[in-house]
Design a protein around this motif. Structure first.
Motif, PDB file in Angstrom:
ATOM      1  N   UNK B  65     -55.155 -26.857  -1.436  1.00 42.64           N
ATOM      2  CA  UNK B  65     -55.833 -28.077  -1.889  1.00 42.64           C
ATOM      3  C   UNK B  65     -56.041 -28.999  -0.688  1.00 42.64           C
ATOM      4  N   UNK B  70     -53.333 -39.338   3.135  1.00 43.58           N
ATOM      5  CA  UNK B  70     -52.449 -39.194   1.980  1.00 43.58           C
ATOM      6  C   UNK B  70     -53.190 -39.054   0.669  1.00 43.58           C
ATOM      7  N   UNK B  71     -54.499 -38.866   0.722  1.00 45.47           N
ATOM      8  CA  UNK B  71     -55.251 -38.780  -0.535  1.00 45.47           C
ATOM      9  C   UNK B  71     -55.577 -37.332  -0.849  1.00 45.47           C
ATOM     10  N   UNK B  72     -55.185 -36.921  -2.040  1.00 38.83           N
ATOM     11  CA  UNK B  72     -55.385 -35.522  -2.442  1.00 38.83           C
ATOM     12  C   UNK B  72     -56.675 -35.403  -3.255  1.00 38.83           C
ATOM     13  N   UNK B  73     -57.403 -34.343  -3.017  1.00 31.65           N
ATOM     14  CA  UNK B  73     -58.607 -34.100  -3.824  1.00 31.65           C
ATOM     15  C   UNK B  73     -58.364 -32.872  -4.697  1.00 31.65           C
ATOM     16  N   UNK B  74     -57.846 -33.093  -5.899  1.00 29.04           N
ATOM     17  CA  UNK B  74     -57.384 -31.985  -6.730  1.00 29.04           C
ATOM     18  C   UNK B  74     -58.464 -30.931  -6.992  1.00 29.04           C
ATOM     19  N   UNK B  75     -59.708 -31.372  -7.074  1.00 34.76           N
ATOM     20  CA  UNK B  75     -60.746 -30.389  -7.398  1.00 34.76           C
ATOM     21  C   UNK B  75     -61.263 -29.662  -6.173  1.00 34.76           C
ATOM     22  N   UNK B  77     -60.235 -27.393  -4.076  1.00 30.48           N
ATOM     23  CA  UNK B  77     -59.090 -26.493  -3.959  1.00 30.48           C
ATOM     24  C   UNK B  77     -59.528 -25.056  -4.241  1.00 30.48           C
ATOM     25  N   UNK B 205     -50.017 -27.754  -4.598  1.00 29.34           N
ATOM     26  CA  UNK B 205     -50.276 -29.105  -5.118  1.00 29.34           C
ATOM     27  C   UNK B 205     -49.018 -29.965  -5.011  1.00 29.34           C
ATOM     28  N   UNK B 209     -48.287 -33.301  -2.686  1.00 27.16           N
ATOM     29  CA  UNK B 209     -47.770 -34.564  -3.204  1.00 27.16           C
ATOM     30  C   UNK B 209     -46.492 -34.995  -2.484  1.00 27.16           C
TER      31      UNK B 209
END
Lengths: 624, 235
Positions: B65, B70-75, B77, B205, B209
């Protein structure tokens, strides 16, 4: 995949619930997950606008503004599933408030463009956003945006979210109290108004005259038009503060059956509100139900009243009405129902042979009813000498009481004894009951009668009895001690490690009674404080206002806690109703979000602290 | 013979390497080590393996992912399953709850790794005990192209230990809790939701986090640049 998780989260989070699956999937493609440790400032007042709408996935944030002199005002707490940052997305210029993580918080971030697109293309989502955010208008510059939107969204909610000050259009016409009737009438004609506020030499309002006064008190009774207007003005001035919500004004107008209400800003006359203003503001009135229940003609029509209440309350909650206001409205509605029922009974069995006064006490007396309708009624019957008359009266009232109970049970679909025969007494019997009860150990029960309030028949007796009781309390250390003792017995439901203490068994195993453990303790504490400081007021919020003036530091905290618990309770009740259960006051703490748990715990801790204050002031015995 | 020679000398020049592999060679030059890690692209990833024996075992699935700082882009991935070369090892079936029927959608290992390399691009990689995963990915790349990944890597387990040693707030904040440093224990310790049965995708994931949480402590420890970060989170 995580995307499915995001989609299913959004699906349960309004207003995204209104979106089609394809739109949701689109949204999920652009979503980001951000983490803010506890204490992190996420948005800064007057700082850069938010680039995304944040929806709390876990944790919670505090939204607050700071004034120039650094006073912090909390606007809201947002917990799981709740968004923040919308205002600055809409305006695009700057952030309206500070947002800080109250605990470690995970947020989904939806880019600004996506939100603007949703607002543009999806009317239901649009309406939702506006409704939930309109509640918290923050400054003047946003007012224009708000005005634009208020035209397209439903008007009902505005009375809960609009301050009186924002509605009054101009200062009303005033006339000196020595002006003659004719001159006043001419003045009104000239200004084409239907009412005038009568003021004294200091310009303070002392009364009001409306067209109706001219009809009834001048023309119909042939009064000399050269007499001063203070001979015909109505002197019971009903006023509302400019800083209060329109809802409060409306409630007061309904209660006093008036069409004009005077708006004050402290001692200064600010303006006047009329029915017309509300009609303009609302489009269609939320008072339809009030009208409906006042027009009930037969007991048959009572069925289903409860579910009508539920619908109204659920609307109000969704529109962001304050729990305190909702409780006020539920009480108002109940009073209307009771009066309608009494009318029907009197039509059936004839009027009472002697005057009586029907009163509410406890929650109803304080105007704090919720959907479990803890309605408690009592009757004061007239003192008569003749024993025959006494018997006649008693017979009549007993029939009346049983019919009242049957009707209310039908109305609310339960078996409660709303009007307990125990609470039917003659005036002198009530008086002696209050006077002798000081010595009895059951004086905790007495507390409820501090808020007796007549809703039918004269209110002189109820007022007198209430005053008697207050006087006894203020002169009798013993009674206060008994009341204080009874209050502190009810310990807050927190264990040593601040864990919730829940019911151990029975129907409500693992649940907490929010009413018994949260509302009642706070109400009791406020009553004791109010009695101790001679603060008048028959509702808890009134008492708190008075106590604030007296300088009670914790008044604000108490107010917030009460509001919070009551809202949680009403929410919970609505949910139970939706699930086909009977509304209760029980909630399972495990079903709450972390944020809710925390707030609830803090409220319970507050109760503990307040008890300590009371235990320091009065000699109380803690019975184990 | 060809495989013997290619193992020693790498692929002959007559074989044109695909773009995504070619890019790997110049990757290090493009990374701005002096820039802030908050502006840097990361990819958190995890693999599932048939076992830990480097010689015998291989990758069953890979999940990854993307993050920016520090910003995750869940989609943003990927999750791919690999057709097993040998029978599914019983133990990993228990750990990862992958069953034989799950593998119907599985693809060839080479193809999965190619897609993975395309996906990560220039990003700095994040993993928990990442050297294991890297070894198994590189095994495939070496065999096929004769190269290993040039992407820099951050190990969340190293980063965690460093913070524990060097940040008193970090240590105090989590006092008295488990000492275990496996992914699931750390997730629980730092409040990362981790109720899903773990597969490489959810593990990636969770790792992302954890990273997201850990880096909030870094500025106060004087860790500002990508270089600083790499120094304290070496695999």
């Amino acid at each position: 995949m995580i995307k499915d998780e995001v989609v299913s989260f959004l699906k349960e989070t309004p207003p995204f619930t209104y979106l089609e699956d394809s739109e949701l999937s689109n949204l999920a493609d652009n979503i980001a997950l951000e983490y803010f440790p506890k204490g992190k400032k996420i948005l800064e007042q007057a700082g850069a606008p938010s680039e995304h709408l944040c929806v709390v996935k876990k944790g919670g944030v505090k939204v607050y503004v700071t004034s120039e002199d650094d006073v912090e005002t909390v606007i809201d707490y947002r917990g799981e599933g709740e968004p923040f940052g919308l205002l600055s997305i809409l305006s695009g210029d700057r952030s309206r408030a500070n947002v800080v993580a109250e605990e470690d918080t995970i947020c989904y971030q939806i880019p600004r463009e996506n939100i603007l697109e949703i607002i543009k293309n999806n009317p239901s989502a649009n309406e939702y956003f506006l409704k939930s955010f309109l509640i918290n208008f923050i400054d003047k510059s946003f007012e224009d945006t708000r005005k634009k939107y208020s035209e397209i969204s439903c008007g009902d909610k505005l009375i809960y979210t609009t301050k009186v000050a924002d509605v009054i259009r101009s200062t009303p016409l005033v006339a000196s109290q020595n002006l003659s009737i004719q001159d006043a009438a001419r003045k009104m004609v000239d200004h084409r108004v239907s009412s005038v506020v009568v003021v004294d030499e200091n310009n303070a309002p002392v009364g009001m005259i409306t067209d109706r006064d001219f009809r009834e008190k001048v023309v119909a009774s042939g009064k000399d038009v050269s007499s001063p207007i203070n001979t015909i003005m109505s002197q019971n001035l009903v006023t509302v503060e400019a800083s209060e919500y329109c809802f409060e004004a409306l409630i007061r107008m309904m209660r006093h059956k008036i069409h004009h209400i005077i708006v004050m800003d402290g001692n200064v006359l600010k303006g006047m509100l009329t029915n017309h203003d509300f009609m303009v503001l609302q489009g269609s009135s939320p008072t339809v139900l009030v009208k409906e229940v006042s027009q009930i003609q037969s007991t048959k029509e009572l069925e289903g009243t409860a579910s009508k209440f539920h619908r109204v309350v659920s609307h109000l909650l969704r529109d962001g009405a304050k729990a305190n206001n909702i409780a006020g409205l539920i009480t108002e509605l109940c009073e209307k129902v009771i009066n309608s029922i009494a009318d029907i009974i009197e039509k059936e069995i004839g009027p009472s042979p002697s005057p009586y006064s029907l009163f509410l006490f406890g929650d109803g007396g304080r105007r704090e009813l919720t959907l479990d309708f803890k309605l408690q009624l009592g009757i004061i019957t007239a003192d008569t000498d003749a024993s025959l008359q006494q018997e006649l009266d008693a017979d009549y009232i007993m029939i009346f009481a049983s019919k009242m109970n049957q009707s209310l049970q039908k109305c609310f679909g339960d078996e409660k004894q709303y009007l307990d025969p125990q609470n039917i007494n003659t005036f002198s019997k009530w008086k002696s009951l209050f006077q002798t009860s000081v010595s009895e150990s059951t004086s905790g029960v007495l507390a409820k009668f501090f808020e007796m309030r007549a809703i039918r028949g004269g209110d002189a007796e109820a007022v007198y009895l209430r005053k008697t009781l207050t006087n006894i309390a203020s002169s009798s250390e013993d009674l206060m001690e008994l009341i204080a003792t009874a209050t502190v017995q009810n310990r807050p439901p927190l264990g040593f490690f601040k864990q919730f203490v829940v019911e151990k068994n029975g129907e409500h195993k693992n649940e907490v009674n929010l009413y018994e453990k949260g509302i009642m303790p706070l109400v009791n504490v406020v009553r004791i404080f109010a009695l101790g400081k001679n603060v008048a007021g028959d509702s808890t919020s009134r008492r708190l206002q008075g106590l604030k003036v007296e300088g009670l530091d914790t008044a604000q905290d108490i107010e917030l806690s009460l509001e919070y618990i009551r809202e949680l309770m009403i929410h919970n009740q609505l949910q139970q109703i939706e699930e086909g259960e009977k509304p209760t006051n029980f909630v399972n703490p495990e079903s709450l979000t972390n944020f809710e748990k925390k707030t609830l715990k803090e409220s319970f801790q507050l109760i503990g602290t307040l008890y300590e204050v009371i235990e320091g002031q009065y000699r109380t015995e803690r019975l184990v | 013979m060809t495989s013997f020679l290619s193992n020693i000398f790498g692929k002959g020049p007559e074989v044109e390497l695909p773009d995504h592999i070619q890019r790997q060679k110049s990757l290090k030059k493009r990374l701005n080590l002096g820039g802030s890690y908050l502006d840097t692209d990361f990819v958190a990833f995890d693999t599932e393996l048939t076992g830990l024996d480097f010689k015998k075992d291989s990758i069953i699935s890979i999940g990854a992912v993307k993050l920016k700082g520090g910003i995750i882009f869940p989609s943003n991935s990927i999750y791919r399953m690999v057709k097993p070369e040998s029978e599914l090892n019983h133990k990993s079936v228990v750990v990862h709850e992958i069953t034989h029927s799950d593998l119907d959608e599985a693809e060839d290992l080479d193809r999965v790794i190619d897609d993975f390399v395309k996906f990560i691009g220039d990003a700095v990689l994040i993993g928990h005990f990442i050297h294991i995963d890297l070894n198994f990915v590189n095994k495939v790349l070496k065999k096929k192209y004769g190269i290993a990944l040039s992407n820099r890597a951050v190990d969340t387990s190293t980063l965690h230990d460093w913070l524990y040693e060097n940040d008193s707030r970090f240590a105090r904040h989590h006092e008295g809790m488990t000492d275990k440093t496996d992914l699931f224990s750390l997730a629980q310790k730092y409040g990362v939701p981790a109720e899903k049965a773990h597969n490489s995708f959810y593990d990636a994931y969770i790792t992302a986090q954890l990273f997201q949480r850990f880096i909030t402590f870094l500025p106060d420890c004087g860790i500002k640049t990508v270089k600083d970060l790499l120094a304290v989170s070496r695999p």
